[in-house]
Design an enzyme around this catalytic site. Structure first.
Site, PDB file in Angstrom:
ATOM      1  N   TYR B 439      63.738  31.886 -17.639  1.00 48.11           N
ATOM      2  CA  TYR B 439      64.880  32.350 -18.490  1.00 48.11           C
ATOM      3  C   TYR B 439      65.225  31.510 -19.720  1.00 48.11           C
ATOM      4  CZ  TYR B 439      68.577  29.863 -15.209  1.00 48.11           C
ATOM      5  OH  TYR B 439      69.214  29.031 -14.651  1.00 48.11           O
ATOM      6  N   GLU B 440      66.044  32.116 -20.379  1.00 46.36           N
ATOM      7  CA  GLU B 440      66.438  31.290 -21.797  1.00 46.36           C
ATOM      8  C   GLU B 440      65.357  31.139 -22.536  1.00 46.36           C
ATOM      9  OE1 GLU B 440      69.592  31.286 -22.469  1.00 46.36           O
ATOM     10  OE2 GLU B 440      70.710  31.156 -20.723  1.00 46.36           O
ATOM     11  N   GLY B 441      64.455  32.121 -22.596  1.00 47.04           N
ATOM     12  CA  GLY B 441      63.177  32.200 -23.366  1.00 47.04           C
ATOM     13  C   GLY B 441      62.249  31.486 -22.663  1.00 47.04           C
TER      14      GLY B 441
END
Lengths: 599, 599
Positions: B439-441
């Site tokens: 997550y978050e890229g």
């Protein structure tokens, strides 16, 4: 979804093109196993796996239920268990004398790849039974064999292995289960065992527990350990079941994965007395155990591989289906595209493919040399093949299960956020796979086996036999122009590897022994990389002359060359770095003061 | 157990000896934060973490409950949530204007290490709130700030981030949530969002959802995305809560881990209409998002690090407690001993320690340069520090979360069979940690950010500023005789690294761009290794003059040198191999025909 579990084209490639398994049919032991029969067997296995076993995988994650000493497996297991036995798969590679099918090993392994790749939790029940039966077949008395073997190979009775205790894990010699001699030649056992896969279950009439225990008065450590056959229900003279034998299941573990196989704690002889009969000689239990352990370790490698091959198939399919905008890496063609177009996704797929392909070749090959060993008339050739198997066993157990976990983790990454969600299949594969690095001897133990036993075994002859096989593949590849650069790169790595092996071996035999053993695991990893590269180059060698012959096969055969190229040119430089690190052999891990670790 | 979660001695070492954080007190912004105050803060954080948050970890694994549009967090959260807020920890580093405590960043990060290391699921609720509040503070109108900020920083209201949609994950530009302009200047939103951490919960009165959507008629892709502030309950002029704003939770995910944080699917404007107000300008949503994303990425690195530090502490303690027979590696002293005596266990502990130590230094240092940047009067110095932060961000997000997962996996291995059992703490840490890589890229995206943006940013000035810092540490270490060999080894690696960076940068700017981007992740891994080595050498530099001064600290300081030695001499040769592999830059992953992948 294009094709689940294992890639059939590749299974056939390894069986028929790389190993030419149907050649075994020239020998009387395998006459019936021609190509056609083998293909039928693989078809059947694949069908059973996809249609019946695969649907158990999700269900298996719900776990088994412990209830007042009993264990209930998921309800859906029962029907499939019966069908698996009806298909006579449990003893597919065993002797017809006890009800086996006598199939060639690589074919058994191909079938097992499908079965385990579909649901490892379910298959572990069969695997445990098979291992226990093999142990009794090899080391039991005629009476013991007659008592249990047919029922075990038919799956009517199951089997386990009672080894680990709360304070005796990797350190088997510390076990404290006691056996007292009875006047009738039997033994009364008492003790506690843990981590027993399938130690209790409700699919079978009886459970046979080969059990390690110490006879009263026996020496401490591994030299005082004996092996016993302990049934759940006693077996009467006519083969029917008698009284409960006081093997009590006290609970099952709540694990990270593999929920669908009950990991049991068992208490022996708590109340009524638990009766066992000796397998083999007193105090010689470890030898039988190690024999069985070798098979169990190879099968653990297969378990890991099976998760990896399934994870790769899922990830590949997902990467082909999942549409996202193309990134800046290809501005000329910036429309929506499947993520298989993304370089970093391709990188991960190539890593997965090269491991899965290499593992498949290695595992089937290891089966093939066992058959060849069994068939050979030459004592030297038998010895040579046995030697190669000895070296390959820790690699198959440890390297494959380490890399299988990585492959499953790549599959999660390819799925992105969906990979972390249990609705999709890859999270469970990752959780399930983690235990293979631990059980049947942790991978650290395997690396000690490789360096401490296998490397020096028979004055290095086992290790030499293994290296000779690699050299022979390199020589063949060198003669094919398009493969020569790959052959040369692998040869260079092999040079660096043998140099490192000598440095490590010398250190292990010196007063730097502790330091050397802080590098056995990196050395095992390098050995595994070398073995993968060998297998992939061998595949390329088989594929190369076939390119251009049939259009429909071209992508497949070219893919073999490209995969070998990927692994040799992209992975082996990292392996070379690892070998360099081993040769430096810095002593920091040993020099560190215990207090320096902090905490 | 000696010391849980984080190693306090090492936390103090980084704060006070490596970074000298109390020096910030010389500046008027931080006058009250002298050493004594900082130590009190860390004490308090540690107490709260161990006594209240840590007991939530096991409970959190039972998960949140979705029930007809509502989400219930575990009952035990409520009291601790209140205590966390009462301690004013949520906005500990933020401006007093909105209720923050204005602490130096490294101190906040030390406190966060304890909190997240105790229970990441619980902390993620706060982290999401804080990120949303920061976004509104930076980009919102005065009205928006007045409406929500004090309540958010006080934790009375929570925050989220509505970004991902079923067909728009890494590909944010594909999102399809629509915003229609209303006559009163507000917007009506409709669409579906998924994977929303804390998207619904029952600990707060209101939830503020910063939301990405496309205004009707806006361009396709990222150029047409705007950012909106969407509350769960509308906010009246007097600040009290109005009607439900039609943000409906339709379900929560069943995940591999992090069960104690609800991952929600939300539907906006399905029925009554969902009203939002614009944050920033129309079609400029991505810029604000990226600003916030940088902070979120750094915090994701902290989450991974926190699991790693806790996993290391558990594994170290277990290795000291678990008695097994010594192996053949030390025959002179073959009695029972703790497994910390085993070379392969020590190897794993050294890997874990070197990563955890290096990560701690890196994360706190990154906080320190942010404070220094904020305090500096020199535009050049501000720019330089900002540059370093830009380069460190993808390393902190991706390298740390990759290695954190490995550290947790090592902890499982050190525990052996017990590691796989959920009764022990390390299995959950491993499961929880896996999502940080996604997550978050995803970490693949981070590697593209490093190579595609950060390396070439400002004509390479950002990257140069980062490398210059490393060089400066090497120069200092070279002047200390005992560290000179380590300094020289790191310098050699740095040379190979910069050469590789040029090869990769050139390829990325050529028609070999696709090929180059199949090597961004290996390059990120090498960059992370380099950064770890730098941090560990810096630590050794700080520790070296203190050896021999106080007996009770000797093992700790010597441990710094030994850890640097381990990493530089054992890990960096592998890194050098990885760099060599990147320079070869074989194109196999790109050349592979899609059909060649099989399936």
């Amino acid at each position: 979804m294009a094709q689940l579990i294992a890639d059939r084209r590749d299974v056939d490639f390894v069986l028929h093109e790389q190993l030419e398994v149907a050649e075994l049919a020239k020998n009387s032991a395998f006459t019936e196993f021609n190509r056609k029969t083998i293909d039928l067997i693989v078809n059947e296995a694949r069908n059973l796996a996809i249609k019946e076993i695969l649907p158990l995988q999700k269900i298996s994650d719900e776990g088994c239920v412990f209830d007042a000493g009993t264990v209930r497996v998921p309800e859906a297991y029962h029907k499939v268990y019966k069908n698996y036995l009806d298909g006579q798969w449990l003893a597919m590679g065993d002797t017809p004398e006890w009800g086996g099918q006598g199939m060639p090993k690589p074919v058994c392994l191909a079938a097992s790849e499908y079965f385990h790749g579909a649901c490892n939790s379910f298959m572990l029940f069969h695997m445990a039974t098979h291992g226990a039966a093999r142990l009794i077949e090899n080391f039991g008395t005629e009476e013991q064999k007659n008592q249990v073997l047919k029922n075990m190979y038919a799956g009517k009775w199951s089997g386990t292995m009672l080894l680990t205790e709360p304070d005796a894990g990797s350190d088997v010699g510390a076990l404290s289960t006691v056996a007292r001699r009875n006047p009738d030649g039997t033994y009364s056992l008492s003790g506690s065992k843990i981590f027993i896969s399938g130690g209790e279950q409700d699919m079978v009439e009886n459970i046979i527990h080969p059990t390690l225990a110490r006879i009263e008065g026996a020496p401490e450590g591994t030299r005082g350990i004996s092996l016993f056959m302990v049934p759940k229900y006693r077996i009467k003279a006519d083969g029917s079941l008698g009284e409960f034998n006081d093997v009590v299941c006290t609970g099952i573990e709540h694990k990270m994965g593999l929920h669908g196989n009950a990991t049991c704690s068992l208490t022996l002889g708590g109340k009524d007395g638990c009766i066992g009969t000796l397998i083999g000689e007193e105090n010689k239990g470890m030898a039988a155990m190690f024999h069985m352990m070798n098979e169990a370790r190879q099968m653990t490698g297969l378990q890991g591989f099976a998760n990896a091959t399934t994870a790769y198939m899922y990830a590949l399919d997902y990467a082909r289906q999942r549409i996202q905008t193309k990134h800046m890496t290809d501005p000329a063609d910036a429309g929506p595209a499947a993520i298989i177009r993304h370089p970093d996704v391709r990188r991960q797929l190539m890593i997965m493919k090269s491991f899965v392909d290499g593992m498949r070749s290695l595992i089937y090959y290891n089966g093939m040399i066992q058959n060849r060993c069994q068939l050979s008339d030459s004592p030297e050739e038998k010895e040579r093949l046995k030697n190669i198997e000895e070296v390959l066993t820790p690699i198959i157990k440890a390297y494959i299960t380490d890399k299988a976990f990585e492959v499953c983790s790549h599959a999660v990454q390819v799925y992105g956020g969906y990979g972390y969600v249990e609705e999709y299949p890859v999270a469970q594969l990752l959780r399930d796979a983690r235990v293979f690095q631990i059980y049947e001897g942790t991978n650290g133990i395997q690396s000690m086996d490789l360096v401490g036993r296998k490397m020096g075994m028979k004055k290095g002859a086992a290790f030499m036999a293994y290296l000779e096989e690699i050299r022979s593949t390199i020589e063949k590849a060198r003669n094919i122009e398009s493969l020569r650069p790959l052959a040369e790169n692998l040869e260079k790595l092999l040079g660096s590897y043998t140099e490192t092996a000598m440095v490590l071996g010398k250190a292990a035999a010196s007063d730097k022994v502790l330091n050397a053993f802080a590098f056995t695991h990196p050395f095992l990893e390098a050995t595994g990389d070398l073995t993968m590269a060998w297998m992939l180059l061998w595949r390329a060698l088989v594929a190369e002359p076939k390119i251009g012959l049939k259009k429909k096969d071209d992508a497949f055969y070219k893919g073999q060359i490209t995969t070998a190229r990927f692994f040799i040119n992209t992975q082996l430089p990292v392996t070379a770095g690892r070998l360099a690190s081993i040769r430096v052999m810095d002593g920091a891990a040993i020099d560190m003061e215990d207090a320096g670790f902090g905490g």
